[in-house]
Motif scaffolding. Structure first.
Motif, PDB file in Angstrom:
ATOM      1  N   THR A 149       0.814  -0.983  -0.130  1.00 25.45           N
ATOM      2  CA  THR A 149      -0.062  -0.019   0.018  1.00 25.45           C
ATOM      3  C   THR A 149       0.877   1.324  -0.012  1.00 25.45           C
ATOM      4  O   THR A 149       0.349   2.135   0.063  1.00 25.45           O
ATOM      5  N   SER A 150       2.301   0.933   0.005  1.00 22.14           N
ATOM      6  CA  SER A 150       2.940   2.199   0.182  1.00 22.14           C
ATOM      7  C   SER A 150       3.113   3.061  -1.195  1.00 22.14           C
ATOM      8  O   SER A 150       3.174   2.458  -2.279  1.00 22.14           O
ATOM      9  N   PRO A 151       3.332   4.355  -0.902  1.00 20.53           N
ATOM     10  CA  PRO A 151       3.435   5.102  -2.211  1.00 20.53           C
ATOM     11  C   PRO A 151       4.944   5.063  -2.926  1.00 20.53           C
ATOM     12  O   PRO A 151       5.091   5.502  -4.206  1.00 20.53           O
ATOM     13  N   TRP A 152       5.785   4.344  -2.330  1.00 16.97           N
ATOM     14  CA  TRP A 152       6.938   4.056  -2.849  1.00 16.97           C
ATOM     15  C   TRP A 152       6.991   2.532  -3.634  1.00 16.97           C
ATOM     16  O   TRP A 152       6.752   1.771  -3.048  1.00 16.97           O
ATOM     17  N   VAL A 153       7.076   2.777  -5.009  1.00 14.37           N
ATOM     18  CA  VAL A 153       6.965   1.598  -5.953  1.00 14.37           C
ATOM     19  C   VAL A 153       8.355   1.202  -6.045  1.00 14.37           C
ATOM     20  O   VAL A 153       9.226   1.654  -6.514  1.00 14.37           O
ATOM     21  N   GLU A 159       0.499  20.951  -5.044  1.00 12.42           N
ATOM     22  CA  GLU A 159       0.780  19.792  -5.436  1.00 12.42           C
ATOM     23  C   GLU A 159       0.572  18.544  -4.550  1.00 12.42           C
ATOM     24  O   GLU A 159       0.634  18.683  -3.336  1.00 12.42           O
ATOM     25  N   LYS A 160      -0.027  17.439  -5.043  1.00 15.02           N
ATOM     26  CA  LYS A 160      -0.169  16.306  -4.118  1.00 15.02           C
ATOM     27  C   LYS A 160       0.415  15.118  -4.732  1.00 15.02           C
ATOM     28  O   LYS A 160       0.056  14.615  -5.720  1.00 15.02           O
ATOM     29  N   PRO A 161       1.585  14.486  -3.978  1.00 15.01           N
ATOM     30  CA  PRO A 161       2.296  13.598  -4.496  1.00 15.01           C
ATOM     31  C   PRO A 161       1.433  12.332  -4.259  1.00 15.01           C
ATOM     32  O   PRO A 161       0.791  12.238  -3.423  1.00 15.01           O
ATOM     33  N   VAL A 162       1.509  11.477  -5.311  1.00 15.10           N
ATOM     34  CA  VAL A 162       0.573  10.283  -5.481  1.00 15.10           C
ATOM     35  C   VAL A 162       1.600   9.008  -5.083  1.00 15.10           C
ATOM     36  O   VAL A 162       1.062   8.146  -4.269  1.00 15.10           O
ATOM     37  N   SER A 163       2.748   8.895  -5.749  1.00 13.25           N
ATOM     38  CA  SER A 163       3.640   7.870  -5.486  1.00 13.25           C
ATOM     39  C   SER A 163       5.086   8.195  -5.991  1.00 13.25           C
ATOM     40  O   SER A 163       5.411   9.330  -6.678  1.00 13.25           O
ATOM     41  N   TYR A 164       5.996   7.252  -5.764  1.00 11.79           N
ATOM     42  CA  TYR A 164       7.365   7.791  -5.991  1.00 11.79           C
ATOM     43  C   TYR A 164       7.945   6.370  -6.673  1.00 11.79           C
ATOM     44  O   TYR A 164       7.720   4.969  -6.156  1.00 11.79           O
ATOM     45  N   ILE A 200      -2.933  13.012 -16.264  1.00 12.76           N
ATOM     46  CA  ILE A 200      -3.290  14.014 -15.172  1.00 12.76           C
ATOM     47  C   ILE A 200      -2.571  14.418 -14.110  1.00 12.76           C
ATOM     48  O   ILE A 200      -2.673  14.984 -12.938  1.00 12.76           O
ATOM     49  N   TYR A 201      -1.153  13.798 -14.331  1.00 12.38           N
ATOM     50  CA  TYR A 201       0.083  14.098 -13.526  1.00 12.38           C
ATOM     51  C   TYR A 201       1.187  14.076 -14.037  1.00 12.38           C
ATOM     52  O   TYR A 201       1.291  14.395 -15.354  1.00 12.38           O
ATOM     53  N   ASN A 202       2.118  14.662 -13.330  1.00 14.22           N
ATOM     54  CA  ASN A 202       3.442  15.037 -13.952  1.00 14.22           C
ATOM     55  C   ASN A 202       4.258  14.135 -13.005  1.00 14.22           C
ATOM     56  O   ASN A 202       4.328  13.884 -11.984  1.00 14.22           O
ATOM     57  N   ALA A 203       5.479  13.899 -13.759  1.00 15.00           N
ATOM     58  CA  ALA A 203       6.433  12.913 -13.246  1.00 15.00           C
ATOM     59  C   ALA A 203       7.874  13.873 -13.088  1.00 15.00           C
ATOM     60  O   ALA A 203       8.208  14.123 -14.057  1.00 15.00           O
ATOM     61  N   LEU A 204       8.257  14.045 -11.843  1.00 24.05           N
ATOM     62  CA  LEU A 204       9.476  14.729 -11.549  1.00 24.05           C
ATOM     63  C   LEU A 204      10.704  13.892 -11.081  1.00 24.05           C
ATOM     64  O   LEU A 204      10.357  13.201 -10.333  1.00 24.05           O
ATOM     65  N   ALA A 205      11.725  14.270 -11.642  1.00 23.94           N
ATOM     66  CA  ALA A 205      13.078  13.691 -10.998  1.00 23.94           C
ATOM     67  C   ALA A 205      13.346  14.288  -9.682  1.00 23.94           C
ATOM     68  O   ALA A 205      13.569  15.504  -9.602  1.00 23.94           O
ATOM     69  N   VAL A 206      13.221  13.483  -8.607  1.00 26.70           N
ATOM     70  CA  VAL A 206      13.510  14.048  -7.419  1.00 26.70           C
ATOM     71  C   VAL A 206      14.936  13.926  -6.970  1.00 26.70           C
ATOM     72  O   VAL A 206      15.494  14.555  -5.990  1.00 26.70           O
ATOM     73  N   ARG A 213      -3.796  -0.532  -6.503  1.00 26.97           N
ATOM     74  CA  ARG A 213      -4.074  -0.595  -5.191  1.00 26.97           C
ATOM     75  C   ARG A 213      -3.229   0.529  -4.130  1.00 26.97           C
ATOM     76  O   ARG A 213      -4.175   0.893  -3.318  1.00 26.97           O
ATOM     77  N   VAL A 214      -2.389   1.081  -4.521  1.00 30.66           N
ATOM     78  CA  VAL A 214      -1.792   2.334  -3.930  1.00 30.66           C
ATOM     79  C   VAL A 214      -2.750   3.392  -4.053  1.00 30.66           C
ATOM     80  O   VAL A 214      -3.110   4.011  -2.880  1.00 30.66           O
ATOM     81  N   LEU A 215      -3.542   3.783  -5.081  1.00 31.37           N
ATOM     82  CA  LEU A 215      -4.321   4.686  -5.511  1.00 31.37           C
ATOM     83  C   LEU A 215      -5.505   4.597  -4.395  1.00 31.37           C
ATOM     84  O   LEU A 215      -6.232   5.329  -3.923  1.00 31.37           O
ATOM     85  N   ALA A 216      -6.056   3.273  -4.582  1.00 36.57           N
ATOM     86  CA  ALA A 216      -7.267   2.878  -3.702  1.00 36.57           C
ATOM     87  C   ALA A 216      -7.208   3.200  -2.233  1.00 36.57           C
ATOM     88  O   ALA A 216      -8.035   3.751  -1.563  1.00 36.57           O
ATOM     89  N   HIS A 217      -5.984   2.616  -1.747  1.00 39.83           N
ATOM     90  CA  HIS A 217      -5.681   3.232  -0.572  1.00 39.83           C
ATOM     91  C   HIS A 217      -5.458   4.581   0.009  1.00 39.83           C
ATOM     92  O   HIS A 217      -5.896   4.842   1.165  1.00 39.83           O
ATOM     93  N   GLN A 218      -5.154   5.362  -1.277  1.00 36.53           N
ATOM     94  CA  GLN A 218      -4.784   6.669  -0.610  1.00 36.53           C
ATOM     95  C   GLN A 218      -6.151   7.301  -0.670  1.00 36.53           C
ATOM     96  O   GLN A 218      -6.692   8.414   0.062  1.00 36.53           O
TER      97      GLN A 218
END
Length: 234
Positions: free
Chosen positions: A10-14, A76-81, A100-106, A141-146
């Motif tokens: 369920t973690s946002p860290w993939v 900004e609302k982070p969804v996953s990493y 509907i999102y952007n992907a940014l290099a952290v 699954r991650v999105l459903a838990h969020q």
């Protein structure tokens, strides 16, 4: 799947170890390397922008990518990493609709860019098809838990779940006392909560002797079992 693995799913860290396939073989890896165009993205670079139509998906070789939603006024609302060994942008790669999102290099990211013209060739390989299905289902699954978190869970529960997911990735033996370097601003964004609510939640967790804060502001978890109970109720 163990209890720990189920909670971490369920973690946002993939993480790549959740997307493994027994069907993957050396020829599959060779195909991705042959079809992919190696790209380098400095920290802060946008890899996928809102509105792009999935002409490419990416296989992350190095670094971490943050997937975020943005409001009209720029909140900004982070969804996953998405981390090393995982696919990025595969959902729009398949459906071809605007993202509907952007992907940014952290941090500095190295990735293979895969053109949509190779879609049929990629999914014709059982190992790659399996990993892509795992990736899409895991992120669902991650999105459903969020959604569940935002709809039903208190800030303390959400903060505890996030801290648990960071903590549980550490090697066995370090779980009982582990330092987490994450700012309250990052916690607020991940939890979808105000900074004041995060401050109050952290204060309560400190009062309950679940965590403490170090001099540098990092969070030190001192009671693993209490953290799991507050985050997941088990």
């Amino acid at each position: 799947m163990t209890e720990k693995e189920a909670l971490l799913s369920t973690s946002p860290w993939v993480k790549a170890h959740f997307l493994q396939s027994e069907h993957l073989n050396a020829d599959d890896i060779a195909l991705i390397n042959r079809l992919g165009d190696k790209k380098h993205y400095p920290k802060g670079s946008v890899i996928i922008d809102i509105g792009s139509r999935g002409d490419y998906m990416y296989f992350v070789l190095k670094g971490t990518v943050r997937i975020s939603l943005l409001s009209a006024d720029g909140v900004e609302k982070p969804v996953s990493y998405v981390t090393q060994g995982c696919f990025l942008g595969e959902e729009s790669f398949f459906h071809g609709q605007p993202t509907i999102y952007n992907a940014l290099a952290v941090e500095a990211v190295e990735a293979l860019s895969l053109d949509r013209k190779y879609l049929k060739e990629i999914i014709s390989r059982p190992g790659l098809a399996h990993i892509l299905l795992n990736s899409v289902s895991f992120k669902s699954r991650v999105l459903a838990h969020q959604i569940e978190d935002l709809a039903f869970r208190s800030t303390i529960e959400k903060v505890s779940r996030i801290l648990y997911c960071i903590l549980a990735e550490t090697p066995e033996g370090k779980e009982k006392h582990h330092t987490i370097h994450i700012s309250q601003q990052e916690l607020a964004a991940l939890a979808g909560a105000h900074r004041v609510s995060i401050t109050n939640a952290i204060s309560q967790l400190k009062k309950d002797e679940v965590i403490k804060t170090a001099k540098d502001g990092s969070i030190v978890v001192i009671d693993w079992d209490k953290l799991k109970e507050k985050g997941f109720g088990i």
